[in-house]
Design an enzyme around this catalytic site. Structure first.
Site, mmCIF file in Angstrom:
data_model
loop_
_atom_site.group_PDB
_atom_site.id
_atom_site.type_symbol
_atom_site.label_atom_id
_atom_site.label_comp_id
_atom_site.label_asym_id
_atom_site.label_seq_id
_atom_site.Cartn_x
_atom_site.Cartn_y
_atom_site.Cartn_z
ATOM 1 N N LYS A 149 0.810 -1.222 0.000
ATOM 2 C CA LYS A 149 0.000 0.000 0.000
ATOM 3 C C LYS A 149 0.849 1.282 0.000
ATOM 4 O O LYS A 149 2.049 1.247 0.262
ATOM 5 C CB LYS A 149 -0.924 -0.017 1.212
ATOM 6 C CG LYS A 149 -1.974 -1.122 1.161
ATOM 7 C CD LYS A 149 -2.859 -1.055 2.401
ATOM 8 C CE LYS A 149 -3.956 -2.099 2.366
ATOM 9 N NZ LYS A 149 -4.816 -1.995 3.566
ATOM 10 N N PHE A 151 -16.160 3.414 6.073
ATOM 11 C CA PHE A 151 -14.761 3.742 5.779
ATOM 12 C C PHE A 151 -14.427 3.714 4.290
ATOM 13 O O PHE A 151 -13.285 3.994 3.901
ATOM 14 C CB PHE A 151 -13.814 2.790 6.533
ATOM 15 C CG PHE A 151 -13.998 1.336 6.183
ATOM 16 C CD1 PHE A 151 -13.440 0.797 5.040
ATOM 17 C CD2 PHE A 151 -14.746 0.509 7.011
ATOM 18 C CE1 PHE A 151 -13.605 -0.546 4.717
ATOM 19 C CE2 PHE A 151 -14.912 -0.838 6.704
ATOM 20 C CZ PHE A 151 -14.342 -1.359 5.554
ATOM 21 N N ARG A 182 -1.409 -14.423 4.528
ATOM 22 C CA ARG A 182 -2.131 -13.798 5.637
ATOM 23 C C ARG A 182 -1.361 -13.967 6.948
ATOM 24 O O ARG A 182 -1.343 -13.062 7.783
ATOM 25 C CB ARG A 182 -3.550 -14.339 5.725
ATOM 26 C CG ARG A 182 -4.364 -13.930 4.469
ATOM 27 C CD ARG A 182 -5.825 -14.188 4.575
ATOM 28 N NE ARG A 182 -6.475 -13.314 5.520
ATOM 29 C CZ ARG A 182 -6.767 -12.026 5.315
ATOM 30 N NH1 ARG A 182 -6.401 -11.444 4.183
ATOM 31 N NH2 ARG A 182 -7.397 -11.325 6.227
ATOM 32 N N THR A 198 -5.094 -7.348 10.766
ATOM 33 C CA THR A 198 -5.398 -6.069 10.125
ATOM 34 C C THR A 198 -4.976 -4.898 11.002
ATOM 35 O O THR A 198 -4.399 -3.924 10.528
ATOM 36 C CB THR A 198 -6.908 -5.987 9.803
ATOM 37 O OG1 THR A 198 -7.244 -7.082 8.948
ATOM 38 C CG2 THR A 198 -7.262 -4.684 9.124
ATOM 39 N N ARG A 253 2.726 -6.284 9.209
ATOM 40 C CA ARG A 253 1.982 -5.180 9.819
ATOM 41 C C ARG A 253 2.553 -4.761 11.169
ATOM 42 O O ARG A 253 2.566 -3.577 11.488
ATOM 43 C CB ARG A 253 0.505 -5.540 9.909
ATOM 44 C CG ARG A 253 -0.153 -5.538 8.524
ATOM 45 C CD ARG A 253 -1.590 -5.936 8.575
ATOM 46 N NE ARG A 253 -2.233 -5.765 7.279
ATOM 47 C CZ ARG A 253 -3.226 -6.523 6.843
ATOM 48 N NH1 ARG A 253 -3.691 -7.519 7.589
ATOM 49 N NH2 ARG A 253 -3.762 -6.294 5.664
ATOM 50 N N ASN A 295 -1.935 0.173 6.944
ATOM 51 C CA ASN A 295 -1.356 -1.062 7.487
ATOM 52 C C ASN A 295 -0.453 -1.802 6.494
ATOM 53 O O ASN A 295 -0.218 -2.991 6.622
ATOM 54 C CB ASN A 295 -2.442 -1.971 8.059
ATOM 55 C CG ASN A 295 -3.422 -2.473 7.030
ATOM 56 O OD1 ASN A 295 -3.251 -2.258 5.829
ATOM 57 N ND2 ASN A 295 -4.462 -3.143 7.480
ATOM 58 N N HIS A 336 -2.222 -5.424 1.632
ATOM 59 C CA HIS A 336 -3.515 -6.098 1.454
ATOM 60 C C HIS A 336 -3.193 -7.495 0.955
ATOM 61 O O HIS A 336 -2.262 -7.685 0.166
ATOM 62 C CB HIS A 336 -4.376 -5.375 0.409
ATOM 63 C CG HIS A 336 -5.488 -6.234 -0.122
ATOM 64 N ND1 HIS A 336 -6.718 -6.298 0.472
ATOM 65 C CD2 HIS A 336 -5.525 -7.100 -1.171
ATOM 66 C CE1 HIS A 336 -7.475 -7.163 -0.188
ATOM 67 N NE2 HIS A 336 -6.780 -7.655 -1.196
#
Length: 140
Positions: free
Chosen positions: A11, A59, A87, A93, A104, A114, A117
Protein backbone atom coordinates in the site's frame (compact mmCIF):
# COMPACT_ATOMS: atom_id res chain seq x y z
CA UNK A 1 -0.39 -28.90 0.48
CA UNK A 2 -0.97 -27.70 -3.03
CA UNK A 3 0.90 -24.83 -4.65
CA UNK A 4 -1.60 -22.01 -5.10
CA UNK A 5 -1.60 -18.29 -5.86
CA UNK A 6 -2.70 -15.24 -3.95
CA UNK A 7 -2.84 -11.51 -4.54
CA UNK A 8 -1.01 -8.84 -2.57
CA UNK A 9 -0.88 -5.06 -2.56
CA UNK A 10 1.95 -3.12 -0.98
CA UNK A 11 0.00 0.00 0.00
CA UNK A 12 0.92 3.71 -0.37
CA UNK A 13 2.15 4.07 3.23
CA UNK A 14 4.77 1.39 2.57
CA UNK A 15 5.80 2.50 -0.94
CA UNK A 16 6.14 6.09 0.31
CA UNK A 17 8.71 4.85 2.86
CA UNK A 18 10.58 2.73 0.27
CA UNK A 19 9.58 -0.53 1.95
CA UNK A 20 8.72 -2.49 -1.21
CA UNK A 21 11.93 -4.53 -1.06
CA UNK A 22 11.69 -5.18 2.68
CA UNK A 23 8.05 -6.31 2.42
CA UNK A 24 8.79 -8.50 -0.59
CA UNK A 25 11.74 -10.09 1.25
CA UNK A 26 9.45 -11.00 4.16
CA UNK A 27 6.99 -12.58 1.71
CA UNK A 28 9.78 -14.53 -0.01
CA UNK A 29 11.31 -15.58 3.31
CA UNK A 30 7.89 -17.02 4.20
CA UNK A 31 8.08 -19.32 1.17
CA UNK A 32 6.10 -17.23 -1.31
CA UNK A 33 7.42 -16.55 -4.79
CA UNK A 34 6.57 -13.38 -6.74
CA UNK A 35 5.31 -14.50 -10.16
CA UNK A 36 3.95 -11.10 -11.23
CA UNK A 37 4.55 -7.59 -9.93
CA UNK A 38 3.93 -4.04 -11.06
CA UNK A 39 4.04 -0.61 -9.49
CA UNK A 40 0.97 1.44 -10.36
CA UNK A 41 -0.88 4.52 -9.23
CA UNK A 42 -4.47 3.35 -8.88
CA UNK A 43 -7.16 5.50 -10.41
CA UNK A 44 -10.24 6.34 -8.37
CA UNK A 45 -12.23 3.99 -10.62
CA UNK A 46 -9.80 1.13 -10.05
CA UNK A 47 -9.84 1.60 -6.27
CA UNK A 48 -13.64 1.91 -6.12
CA UNK A 49 -14.04 -1.20 -8.26
CA UNK A 50 -11.48 -3.22 -6.34
CA UNK A 51 -13.00 -2.35 -2.96
CA UNK A 52 -16.64 -2.41 -4.18
CA UNK A 53 -17.45 -5.06 -1.56
CA UNK A 54 -16.97 -2.31 1.06
CA UNK A 55 -19.03 0.34 -0.78
CA UNK A 56 -21.70 0.58 1.93
CA UNK A 57 -19.20 0.61 4.81
CA UNK A 58 -18.51 3.95 6.52
CA UNK A 59 -14.76 3.74 5.78
CA UNK A 60 -15.15 3.23 2.01
CA UNK A 61 -14.42 6.83 0.99
CA UNK A 62 -11.35 7.09 3.20
CA UNK A 63 -10.09 3.72 1.96
CA UNK A 64 -10.38 4.80 -1.67
CA UNK A 65 -8.66 8.14 -0.96
CA UNK A 66 -5.82 6.36 0.81
CA UNK A 67 -5.34 3.80 -1.96
CA UNK A 68 -5.09 6.53 -4.63
CA UNK A 69 -2.82 8.75 -2.50
CA UNK A 70 0.37 7.26 -3.94
CA UNK A 71 1.85 4.33 -5.81
CA UNK A 72 1.11 0.74 -4.84
CA UNK A 73 2.79 -2.51 -5.84
CA UNK A 74 0.38 -5.23 -6.93
CA UNK A 75 1.75 -8.76 -6.86
CA UNK A 76 0.80 -12.32 -7.58
CA UNK A 77 2.40 -14.66 -5.06
CA UNK A 78 2.75 -18.41 -5.43
CA UNK A 79 3.48 -21.05 -2.83
CA UNK A 80 2.04 -23.86 -0.76
CA UNK A 81 -1.32 -22.72 0.64
CA UNK A 82 -0.46 -19.21 -0.59
CA UNK A 83 -3.52 -17.38 0.80
CA UNK A 84 -2.96 -18.63 4.35
CA UNK A 85 0.79 -18.24 4.18
CA UNK A 86 0.45 -14.64 2.97
CA UNK A 87 -2.13 -13.80 5.64
CA UNK A 88 0.10 -15.30 8.32
CA UNK A 89 3.10 -13.19 7.30
CA UNK A 90 0.96 -10.05 6.91
CA UNK A 91 -0.42 -10.29 10.45
CA UNK A 92 -3.69 -9.00 11.88
CA UNK A 93 -5.40 -6.07 10.13
CA UNK A 94 -4.88 -3.95 13.24
CA UNK A 95 -1.11 -3.73 13.74
CA UNK A 96 -1.64 -3.49 17.50
CA UNK A 97 -3.01 -7.05 17.35
CA UNK A 98 -0.42 -8.37 14.88
CA UNK A 99 2.18 -10.90 16.00
CA UNK A 100 5.83 -9.92 16.27
CA UNK A 101 7.73 -10.49 13.06
CA UNK A 102 4.73 -9.90 10.78
CA UNK A 103 4.66 -7.22 8.08
CA UNK A 104 1.98 -5.18 9.82
CA UNK A 105 3.63 -5.35 13.25
CA UNK A 106 6.93 -4.32 11.68
CA UNK A 107 5.83 -1.63 9.21
CA UNK A 108 2.19 -0.52 9.61
CA UNK A 109 1.51 3.04 10.75
CA UNK A 110 -2.12 2.45 11.77
CA UNK A 111 -5.10 0.19 11.15
CA UNK A 112 -5.83 2.22 8.01
CA UNK A 113 -2.22 2.58 6.83
CA UNK A 114 -1.36 -1.06 7.49
CA UNK A 115 1.12 -1.48 4.62
CA UNK A 116 -0.36 -4.50 2.82
CA UNK A 117 -3.52 -6.10 1.45
CA UNK A 118 -3.84 -9.82 0.86
CA UNK A 119 -6.61 -12.01 -0.52
CA UNK A 120 -8.73 -13.75 2.11
CA UNK A 121 -9.69 -16.83 0.06
CA UNK A 122 -8.62 -18.74 -3.04
CA UNK A 123 -11.77 -17.51 -4.81
CA UNK A 124 -11.08 -13.86 -3.99
CA UNK A 125 -7.43 -14.33 -4.94
CA UNK A 126 -8.45 -15.42 -8.44
CA UNK A 127 -10.81 -12.43 -8.79
CA UNK A 128 -8.26 -9.95 -7.45
CA UNK A 129 -5.44 -11.31 -9.62
CA UNK A 130 -7.64 -11.02 -12.73
CA UNK A 131 -8.55 -7.43 -11.76
CA UNK A 132 -4.95 -6.25 -12.18
CA UNK A 133 -3.14 -8.86 -14.29
CA UNK A 134 -3.59 -10.47 -17.70
CA UNK A 135 -2.70 -14.19 -17.76
CA UNK A 136 0.40 -13.52 -19.89
CA UNK A 137 1.76 -11.14 -17.23
CA UNK A 138 1.99 -13.98 -14.70
CA UNK A 139 5.21 -15.90 -15.19
CA UNK A 140 5.57 -18.91 -12.89
Amino acid sequence: MAVTRTFSIIKPDATRRNLTGAVTKMLEDAGLRVVASKRIHMTREQAEGFYAVHKERPFFGELVEFMISGPVVVQVLEGEDAVKRNRDVMGATNPADAAEGTIRKTFAESIEANSVHGSDSDENAATEIAYFFKPEEIVG
